[in-house]
Design a protein around this motif. Structure first.
Motif, PDB file in Angstrom:
ATOM      1  N   ASN A   1       9.887 -66.285  27.443  1.00 34.91           N
ATOM      2  CA  ASN A   1      10.615 -66.021  28.681  1.00 34.91           C
ATOM      3  C   ASN A   1      10.079 -64.714  29.277  1.00 34.91           C
ATOM      4  O   ASN A   1       8.964 -64.304  28.962  1.00 34.91           O
ATOM      5  CB  ASN A   1      12.131 -65.969  28.430  1.00 34.91           C
ATOM      6  CG  ASN A   1      12.498 -64.972  27.333  1.00 34.91           C
ATOM      7  OD1 ASN A   1      11.769 -64.000  27.083  1.00 34.91           O
ATOM      8  ND2 ASN A   1      13.616 -65.211  26.667  1.00 34.91           N
ATOM      9  N   ARG A   2      10.839 -64.063  30.107  1.00 35.00           N
ATOM     10  CA  ARG A   2      10.391 -62.826  30.751  1.00 35.00           C
ATOM     11  C   ARG A   2      10.876 -61.583  29.988  1.00 35.00           C
ATOM     12  O   ARG A   2      10.896 -60.488  30.547  1.00 35.00           O
ATOM     13  CB  ARG A   2      10.877 -62.777  32.199  1.00 35.00           C
ATOM     14  CG  ARG A   2      10.292 -63.850  33.103  1.00 35.00           C
ATOM     15  CD  ARG A   2      10.712 -63.619  34.550  1.00 35.00           C
ATOM     16  NE  ARG A   2      10.367 -64.719  35.415  1.00 35.00           N
ATOM     17  CZ  ARG A   2       9.214 -64.854  36.064  1.00 35.00           C
ATOM     18  NH1 ARG A   2       8.294 -63.920  35.903  1.00 35.00           N
ATOM     19  NH2 ARG A   2       8.979 -65.895  36.834  1.00 35.00           N
ATOM     20  N   THR A   3      11.234 -61.741  28.731  1.00 35.50           N
ATOM     21  CA  THR A   3      11.664 -60.616  27.907  1.00 35.50           C
ATOM     22  C   THR A   3      10.701 -60.452  26.750  1.00 35.50           C
ATOM     23  O   THR A   3      10.488 -61.386  25.974  1.00 35.50           O
ATOM     24  CB  THR A   3      13.089 -60.841  27.371  1.00 35.50           C
ATOM     25  OG1 THR A   3      13.984 -61.014  28.460  1.00 35.50           O
ATOM     26  CG2 THR A   3      13.535 -59.647  26.532  1.00 35.50           C
ATOM     27  N   THR A   4      10.081 -59.275  26.641  1.00 35.99           N
ATOM     28  CA  THR A   4       9.077 -59.038  25.609  1.00 35.99           C
ATOM     29  C   THR A   4       9.612 -58.068  24.552  1.00 35.99           C
ATOM     30  O   THR A   4      10.637 -57.394  24.741  1.00 35.99           O
ATOM     31  CB  THR A   4       7.789 -58.464  26.210  1.00 35.99           C
ATOM     32  OG1 THR A   4       8.061 -57.173  26.763  1.00 35.99           O
ATOM     33  CG2 THR A   4       7.243 -59.385  27.294  1.00 35.99           C
ATOM     34  N   LEU A   5       8.879 -57.982  23.425  1.00 36.47           N
ATOM     35  CA  LEU A   5       9.238 -57.117  22.302  1.00 36.47           C
ATOM     36  C   LEU A   5       8.067 -56.226  21.881  1.00 36.47           C
ATOM     37  O   LEU A   5       8.055 -55.689  20.769  1.00 36.47           O
ATOM     38  CB  LEU A   5       9.689 -57.967  21.108  1.00 36.47           C
ATOM     39  CG  LEU A   5      10.927 -58.850  21.325  1.00 36.47           C
ATOM     40  CD1 LEU A   5      11.123 -59.794  20.148  1.00 36.47           C
ATOM     41  CD2 LEU A   5      12.174 -57.990  21.516  1.00 36.47           C
ATOM     42  N   SER A   6       7.083 -56.066  22.740  1.00 39.64           N
ATOM     43  CA  SER A   6       5.860 -55.340  22.384  1.00 39.64           C
ATOM     44  C   SER A   6       6.160 -53.855  22.156  1.00 39.64           C
ATOM     45  O   SER A   6       6.864 -53.229  22.945  1.00 39.64           O
ATOM     46  CB  SER A   6       4.833 -55.471  23.512  1.00 39.64           C
ATOM     47  OG  SER A   6       4.692 -56.816  23.909  1.00 39.64           O
ATOM     48  N   ASP A   7       5.575 -53.307  21.075  1.00 38.37           N
ATOM     49  CA  ASP A   7       5.696 -51.868  20.860  1.00 38.37           C
ATOM     50  C   ASP A   7       4.498 -51.097  21.392  1.00 38.37           C
ATOM     51  O   ASP A   7       4.537 -49.872  21.497  1.00 38.37           O
ATOM     52  CB  ASP A   7       5.909 -51.554  19.374  1.00 38.37           C
ATOM     53  CG  ASP A   7       4.795 -52.083  18.483  1.00 38.37           C
ATOM     54  OD1 ASP A   7       3.893 -52.762  19.011  1.00 38.37           O
ATOM     55  OD2 ASP A   7       4.831 -51.842  17.264  1.00 38.37           O
ATOM     56  N   GLN A   8       3.420 -51.809  21.746  1.00 35.81           N
ATOM     57  CA  GLN A   8       2.234 -51.177  22.331  1.00 35.81           C
ATOM     58  C   GLN A   8       1.780 -51.976  23.549  1.00 35.81           C
ATOM     59  O   GLN A   8       0.759 -52.649  23.512  1.00 35.81           O
ATOM     60  CB  GLN A   8       1.114 -51.094  21.290  1.00 35.81           C
ATOM     61  CG  GLN A   8       1.480 -50.318  20.034  1.00 35.81           C
ATOM     62  CD  GLN A   8       0.345 -50.309  19.029  1.00 35.81           C
ATOM     63  OE1 GLN A   8      -0.614 -49.550  19.160  1.00 35.81           O
ATOM     64  NE2 GLN A   8       0.442 -51.161  18.017  1.00 35.81           N
ATOM     65  N   PRO A   9       2.549 -51.926  24.641  1.00 33.33           N
ATOM     66  CA  PRO A   9       2.185 -52.716  25.821  1.00 33.33           C
ATOM     67  C   PRO A   9       0.775 -52.397  26.293  1.00 33.33           C
ATOM     68  O   PRO A   9       0.299 -51.269  26.154  1.00 33.33           O
ATOM     69  CB  PRO A   9       3.226 -52.301  26.861  1.00 33.33           C
ATOM     70  CG  PRO A   9       4.362 -51.742  26.080  1.00 33.33           C
ATOM     71  CD  PRO A   9       3.748 -51.119  24.858  1.00 33.33           C
ATOM     72  N   GLY A  10       0.145 -53.415  26.879  1.00 34.70           N
ATOM     73  CA  GLY A  10      -1.238 -53.258  27.303  1.00 34.70           C
ATOM     74  C   GLY A  10      -1.373 -52.671  28.690  1.00 34.70           C
ATOM     75  O   GLY A  10      -0.396 -52.210  29.310  1.00 34.70           O
ATOM     76  N   GLN A  11      -2.586 -52.682  29.200  1.00 36.41           N
ATOM     77  CA  GLN A  11      -2.900 -52.113  30.499  1.00 36.41           C
ATOM     78  C   GLN A  11      -3.995 -52.951  31.154  1.00 36.41           C
ATOM     79  O   GLN A  11      -4.755 -53.647  30.492  1.00 36.41           O
ATOM     80  CB  GLN A  11      -3.366 -50.665  30.388  1.00 36.41           C
ATOM     81  CG  GLN A  11      -4.656 -50.442  29.634  1.00 36.41           C
ATOM     82  CD  GLN A  11      -4.536 -50.617  28.139  1.00 36.41           C
ATOM     83  OE1 GLN A  11      -3.476 -50.336  27.557  1.00 36.41           O
ATOM     84  NE2 GLN A  11      -5.585 -51.115  27.505  1.00 36.41           N
TER      85      GLN A  11
END
Length: 713
Positions: free
Chosen positions: A278-288
């Motif tokens: 869905n549109r909810t994430t759990l990333s601890d190191q989001p990208g760029q």
């Protein structure tokens, strides 16, 4: 030494059997009916009365209704109708043009089902390129639409005009040129998701011979993702700045010297895929997804020669990009069976091109074009990946030289024959820090032959055959992974995929263009059949949480269908628009590493049908209300997996009011709040369910509501 690819002979297509497109008899009947109806309504109308939409990206500036071929032109009115701020916002309403994301914005284009979907380790040659004022932006992504004059979409091979980046078509974006006057514009937009845009344009004639045009544009948004682990809503946000400076020096009527400089500073986030789908994430190191781009061009036009005009353009582009993501899409501590890794790609691109073209002056019976094109590009890649013992570094250099010519011959007052071709020589060098070094060279050719019959001054029937090409290359990632002891039993297979062959495409097309005598109805319809030889496809190997991509060649492919654009002035205050496409595609001779035989299946990013219908209504002179509805059928995300995007329905509305020098517009994109995918993968990535395989999707723009104020001075 490995050779990246082998030279192709002129007879390379001898194995292709040209089959009769099944729709041609039906389209011929339609063409005759349409042209006959338009001819019946013709009164004392001259050629000059034909709708004046000029295509500037062809060799000559040509009226759209007179140009044999399937071309779409979107101008300022079309951009406003869709409240488009970015090129991404326009694509859904162009028949047989699709796009894939996998980044903060859609970056890769597919025309009539032909085109790439990603670029990771291996450098790609786009099947559908993007030119901005003659500068090649292919594979860099799409741009802000600030101060755009028009967007031209060429469908089908355009090798004679554009070379290898137009195997299936080309997008040609023209920004506004300086004018010898004083004018300006300021525009402010506010929208939901904490989004805003501010743009400014100033044009000034400094002397009677020298004019300057300056454009600045800033776009920001939190994006449409919430990261629950970090408690943030901007990890997939947008932060884009564009500056453009154009100058024009015209010392006399024969000489025009244009110079432009573009700067793009893109600092977007990339946190788009969710373990919960869905549109909810759990990333601890989001990208760029960052880009720092500077591009410039110097164009010299001289019309003082007796027999031909001269055009010279020197283009330079330097782009530093930083694309990376949290590969596990989770955080440390999510689950005992978790893994944690990131993947990052740093690319430095340098591109230079020089083109010299001669265009004959109007001559009785025929007009010709001849030119020379040379370019050089270097791409330096550094990959920072958790699972690599050392950073992966590669250097790629390509040089090419091309000659082209085209002749337009008037066989009769109402019959025009156009034929042309391009011969291109490529030389590539590739090296990486795993000791892999390859080089290759190709001599490739493409061309076009068309016959246009002017049924009346208002309607035309045409037929054409065109041939496009794109180069082969080396699978650097596959070769590098042959040294990886953790990929057991794959070395021989990866070595067999060390290189991939060039692809070539033949296109047969038949169409009709016309309008009625009072210009209230304008219509274009075309049918095409495309034969792809050595069709380039993306293959994947998935071993646990390890992924290896490579470019492979299917034996062949087929793409055929119909496309149409129509405008109908129902009343002086009401205009209706309709565009649509039907597309059939097929893969022939391709088996994946996992044993899936894709022969007979539709190609990726090739929806079988799509259409867009809209209307502009002006109940008052100062008030305009626009609506546009677009439907796209579902399609396969990948050529190596049977995963599909669902169909989608997008409804856009806009109401604008203009008084004096002001315009105020209230708009909504995706009014139905449709959830639809723009990129998809199928694998297991969630430790909470034992890494069960799922379809994971990146979703497109949700409902957007905004207000735009524009002041002209």
């Amino acid at each position: 030494m490995l050779r990246a690819f082998s030279p192709l002979s002129v007879g390379h297509f001898s194995s292709v059997t040209l089959q009769r497109p099944p729709f041609l008899p039906a389209l011929s009947a339609i063409a005759l009916l349409v042209s006959g109806a338009l001819h019946a309504e013709e009164q004392a109308v001259t050629v000059q009365d034909v709708e004046r939409i000029e295509v500037r990206g062809d060799f000559r500036q040509t009226n759209l209704q007179k140009l044999p071929g399937s071309v779409v032109v979107l101008g300022e009115t079309d951009i406003k109708r869709q409240s488009a701020q970015h090129l991404d916002d326009l694509l859904a309403n162009i028949a047989n043009l699709n796009a894939s994301a996998g980044a903060s914005r859609s970056r890769f284009l597919q025309m009539r089902g032909v085109g790439e979907r990603s670029e990771f380790v291996d450098n790609i040659n786009p099947s559908v390129g993007l030119l901005v004022d003659g500068i090649d932006y292919s594979a860099l992504g799409l741009l802000s639409l600030a101060d755009t004059a028009q967007l031209e979409v060429f469908r089908g091979p355009e090798a004679t005009r554009f070379g290898a980046n137009a195997l299936a078509g080309m997008l040609n974006l023209q920004t506004a040129d300086p004018v010898f006057a004083s004018e300006g514009r300021v525009q402010l937009t506010a929208a939901n998701y904490d989004s805003w845009q501010a743009s400014m344009m100033v044009n000034q004639a400094l002397t009677e011979q020298f004019a300057v045009r300056l454009v600045a544009d800033q776009q920001k948004s939190d994006g449409f993702i919430r990261n629950d682990f970090l408690q943030r809503e901007d990890t997939n946000g947008i932060d884009e700045t564009t500056f453009r400076l154009k100058t024009r020096y015209q010392p006399n009527q024969d000489l025009t010297l244009d110079w432009l400089w573009n700067h793009h500073d893109i600092d977007n986030g990339y946190d788009a895929f969710s373990l919960d789908r869905n549109r909810t994430t759990l990333s601890d190191q989001p990208g760029q997804d960052k880009q720092d781009v500077d591009a410039s061009a110097l164009k010299l036009q001289y019309q003082g020669f007796a027999s031909a005009d001269s055009l010279t353009q020197l283009s330079l582009l330097k782009a530093d990009t930083d694309y990376g993501y949290d590969e596990d899409w989770g955080y440390v501590g999510l689950h005992p069976d978790e893994y944690s890794s990131t993947d990052q790609y740093l690319r430095e691109r340098d591109f230079m091109s020089l083109e010299q073209r001669f265009i004959s002056k109007n001559q009785q019976g025929h007009n010709w074009v001849a030119g020379l094109y040379a370019s050089q590009q270097t791409i330096d890649l550094t990959r920072l990946y958790t699972w690599l013992d050392q950073n992966f570094i590669s250097d790629f250099e390509r040089q090419n030289l091309a000659v082209y010519a085209e002749n337009e011959q008037q066989l009769a007052p109402d019959l025009t024959l156009t034929y042309g071709g391009r011969l291109e020589q490529y030389q590539d060098e590739y090296a990486d820090n795993n000791g892999i070094r390859t080089d290759g060279d190709d001599q490739m050719w493409g061309g076009k032959l068309s016959l246009a019959y002017q049924v009346s001054s208002l309607s035309q029937i045409y037929g054409l055959v065109s041939k496009g090409y794109k180069v082969g290359g080396v699978n650097g990632e596959a070769l590098a992974e042959t040294l990886n002891p953790k990929l057991t039993g794959l070395k021989d297979f990866l070595l067999s995929k060390a290189t991939f062959a060039p692809e070539q495409l033949i296109n047969a097309e038949f169409g009709v263009k016309g309008q009625n005598a009072d210009h209230t109805l304008v219509s274009r319809v075309s049918a095409f059949y495309m034969w792809r030889d050595d069709m380039q496809l993306k293959g994947w190997i998935n071993q646990g949480t390890k992924f290896v991509g490579y470019i492979d060649n299917a034996f062949s492919g087929r793409n055929y269908g119909l496309e149409t654009e129509n405008r109908w002035q129902l009343t002086p205050a009401l205009v209706a628009h309709f565009s649509g496409a039907v597309l059939k595609s097929e893969i022939r001779g391709f088996v994946t590493k996992g044993g899936l035989d894709m022969s007979g299946r539709a190609q990726a990013q090739a929806p079988e049908y799509q259409f867009s219908v809209g209307a502009d209504w002006s109940p008052l002179e100062a008030l305009q209300i626009s609506a546009q509805y677009a439907h796209k059928d579902g399609y396969y995300y990948s050529d190596s997996e049977n995963i599909r995007a669902s169909h989608n329905n997008l409804l856009n509305l806009r109401a604008s009011y203009q008084w004096s020098q002001w315009e105020l517009a209230l708009w909504c994109r995706n009014l139905l709040d449709e959830t639809y995918g723009v990129r998809g993968f199928y694998f297991g990535n969630d430790p909470r369910d034992g890494y069960t395989e799922h379809l994971y999707e990146q979703f497109g723009e949700p409902r957007r509501i905004g207000l735009t104020a524009t002041y002209q001075f």
